[in-house]
Design a protein around this motif. Sequence first.
Motif, PDB file in Angstrom:
ATOM      1  N   LEU A  87     -53.496  18.582  -6.797  1.00  0.00           N
ATOM      2  CA  LEU A  87     -52.710  18.739  -5.586  1.00  0.00           C
ATOM      3  C   LEU A  87     -52.553  20.196  -5.178  1.00  0.00           C
ATOM      4  CD1 LEU A  87     -49.804  16.270  -6.431  1.00  0.00           C
ATOM      5  CD2 LEU A  87     -51.969  15.766  -5.339  1.00  0.00           C
ATOM      6  N   ASP A  88     -53.300  21.108  -5.798  1.00  0.00           N
ATOM      7  CA  ASP A  88     -53.048  22.507  -5.502  1.00  0.00           C
ATOM      8  C   ASP A  88     -53.550  22.876  -4.108  1.00  0.00           C
ATOM      9  OD1 ASP A  88     -55.797  22.865  -5.731  1.00  0.00           O
ATOM     10  OD2 ASP A  88     -55.660  23.465  -7.832  1.00  0.00           O
TER      11      ASP A  88
ATOM     12  N   VAL B 291     -48.182  19.613  -1.679  1.00  0.00           N
ATOM     13  CA  VAL B 291     -48.469  20.856  -0.952  1.00  0.00           C
ATOM     14  C   VAL B 291     -48.266  20.691   0.552  1.00  0.00           C
ATOM     15  CG1 VAL B 291     -50.101  21.636  -2.688  1.00  0.00           C
ATOM     16  CG2 VAL B 291     -50.934  20.309  -0.742  1.00  0.00           C
ATOM     17  N   GLY B 292     -47.940  19.460   0.973  1.00  0.00           N
ATOM     18  CA  GLY B 292     -47.650  19.237   2.385  1.00  0.00           C
ATOM     19  C   GLY B 292     -48.861  18.917   3.221  1.00  0.00           C
TER      20      GLY B 292
ATOM     21  N   PHE C 117     -42.007  19.208  -4.069  1.00  0.00           N
ATOM     22  CA  PHE C 117     -43.031  20.112  -3.565  1.00  0.00           C
ATOM     23  C   PHE C 117     -43.489  21.077  -4.653  1.00  0.00           C
ATOM     24  CE2 PHE C 117     -40.949  18.803   0.356  1.00  0.00           C
ATOM     25  CZ  PHE C 117     -42.032  18.608   1.200  1.00  0.00           C
ATOM     26  N   SER C 118     -44.733  21.518  -4.524  1.00  0.00           N
ATOM     27  CA  SER C 118     -45.238  22.584  -5.371  1.00  0.00           C
ATOM     28  C   SER C 118     -44.523  23.889  -5.016  1.00  0.00           C
ATOM     29  CB  SER C 118     -46.747  22.750  -5.164  1.00  0.00           C
ATOM     30  OG  SER C 118     -47.205  23.965  -5.702  1.00  0.00           O
ATOM     31  N   SER C 119     -44.372  24.754  -5.995  1.00  0.00           N
ATOM     32  CA  SER C 119     -43.703  26.038  -5.744  1.00  0.00           C
ATOM     33  C   SER C 119     -44.491  26.901  -4.753  1.00  0.00           C
ATOM     34  CB  SER C 119     -43.524  26.799  -7.062  1.00  0.00           C
ATOM     35  OG  SER C 119     -44.781  27.012  -7.692  1.00  0.00           O
TER      36      SER C 119
ATOM     37  N   ARG D  68     -41.070  20.870   7.902  1.00  0.00           N
ATOM     38  CA  ARG D  68     -41.804  19.979   8.817  1.00  0.00           C
ATOM     39  C   ARG D  68     -41.957  18.589   8.200  1.00  0.00           C
ATOM     40  NH1 ARG D  68     -46.882  18.440   8.742  1.00  0.00           N
ATOM     41  NH2 ARG D  68     -47.491  20.084   7.268  1.00  0.00           N
ATOM     42  N   ILE D  69     -42.335  18.528   6.922  1.00  0.00           N
ATOM     43  CA  ILE D  69     -42.484  17.241   6.233  1.00  0.00           C
ATOM     44  C   ILE D  69     -41.142  16.518   6.197  1.00  0.00           C
ATOM     45  CG2 ILE D  69     -42.996  16.150   4.024  1.00  0.00           C
ATOM     46  CD1 ILE D  69     -45.475  17.141   5.370  1.00  0.00           C
TER      47      ILE D  69
END
Length: 466
Positions: free
Chosen positions: A371-372, A409-410, A435-437, A446-447
Amino acid sequence: MRTAKNMATASKTRRLDCGADRISNLPTLLLDAILIRLPVRDAARTSILSTTWRNIWGTHPNLIFDDNFFSQLVSKKDKQSQLFEAVKAVNDILLLHTGPVLNFLLFIPPDLPLNECIETDFWIKNISNNEVRNFKLLNAQEIPYTMPSYLFSCFKLNDLTLGYCILKPPLRFGGFFLLESVRLMKVIITADISFGPKLEQLIMECCIGIKHLGCLFKNHSNLSILIIYSGDIDWKLFECTQKVHLISLSLKKVTDPREKIVNLEGFVGSMPKMNNLLVDDLFLKSLKPASTIPEMLTTKMENLKYLYFAGVGFHDLVQIKYVLCLIRSSPNLQYLSMGPVCDEKLRTEAGVGLTYFVGAKNPIGNSRSGLDSEAVSKNSGKSVEKYLQLPIRDMLLDKLQTVDISGMVGSTAELRFIKLMLVSSPSLEIMSLGFSSATDEEVRSRISRELFQFNRCASTTVELIM
């Protein structure tokens, strides 16, 4: 004529004897309970209190030589002196202990090379003759410890845990007859071995030579819990695992295309009782190539209630299709979790948490992340986005109650997958999203707004971990 000093000493001695006698006269169960709560070195020292205590210590069932035990022996002395003191301390304790040893643990610290001492082999020989039930040896040295053949004489062994060892059974070894649980961490298996017909739980972490365990997977096997993390696997082993109900697979990176021979239908069909499944992206990449990935498996996983994915890339259409195929094939699914890596938290939630045991220069870990932000670029996820726009047939998950997705990651593909889960799960109670940092604040906001608008009329609670 006695002096005042002698009288005081005699009085003090009587008081100590009186106190010692009162404790010594307690029921045996209470005395055992006292010893269990003492470090093994202090417990052994009770043998000098009286004949009663000497007899109690001689039959005490636990010998725990853990990190705390050896840390007490470490001083400013040179390494050789520390090693001598450690060996002497263990030898003295074993010399005083004459009864059965039901629970044995030996930790080999990184600064004491006990794995190279011949005395260590004799300690195991001593234990093998004392009806040991639980045996644990954890080696933190840079060199693996070769288990002596004495281990295979522990015929009453019920639970076995080994860390960073070489396991080579004798040629005529017929297997353990009472062994029910085995945990192997960074163990190198060099020859065929059987853990016996009663084995129910097998946990392997970063092991080599799993192919030598083929006899464990026969039709008569009682194996019900199977966890393999970062190992080399012969997929033929899974042809006879009818009783397995919990399975976790997180594999090593496949470099040889010929190793990609996993037939998903056959894999699922071989474990009809499976109710808890954890797989990672390398498992999905090991599946047998198919011109068309089925929307649903022919054999449904009727008993599966908990499904966990680790490291799945939302930019990878093949992986997403397999994810949806497994979800659709689980009509009674209650809990779905997706995370960036197969970390300790995810495996603990899956009920397959392992006791981490890390060697000095070879830590157990996994740096992959499906997911990066680098993987989910503007172009790589287009095919997934297009696929998730289509109507998904047979996607009614009326038993699903909880969805947990972390490391987001959105990306648009992630958002569409989340919406798909929301509209397909009428009984969904909680959806937790983390969420990822590396995800910036604007994307997170937005998400959050879009999901709020999408879900405002639904009964599902969406938790956003910002």
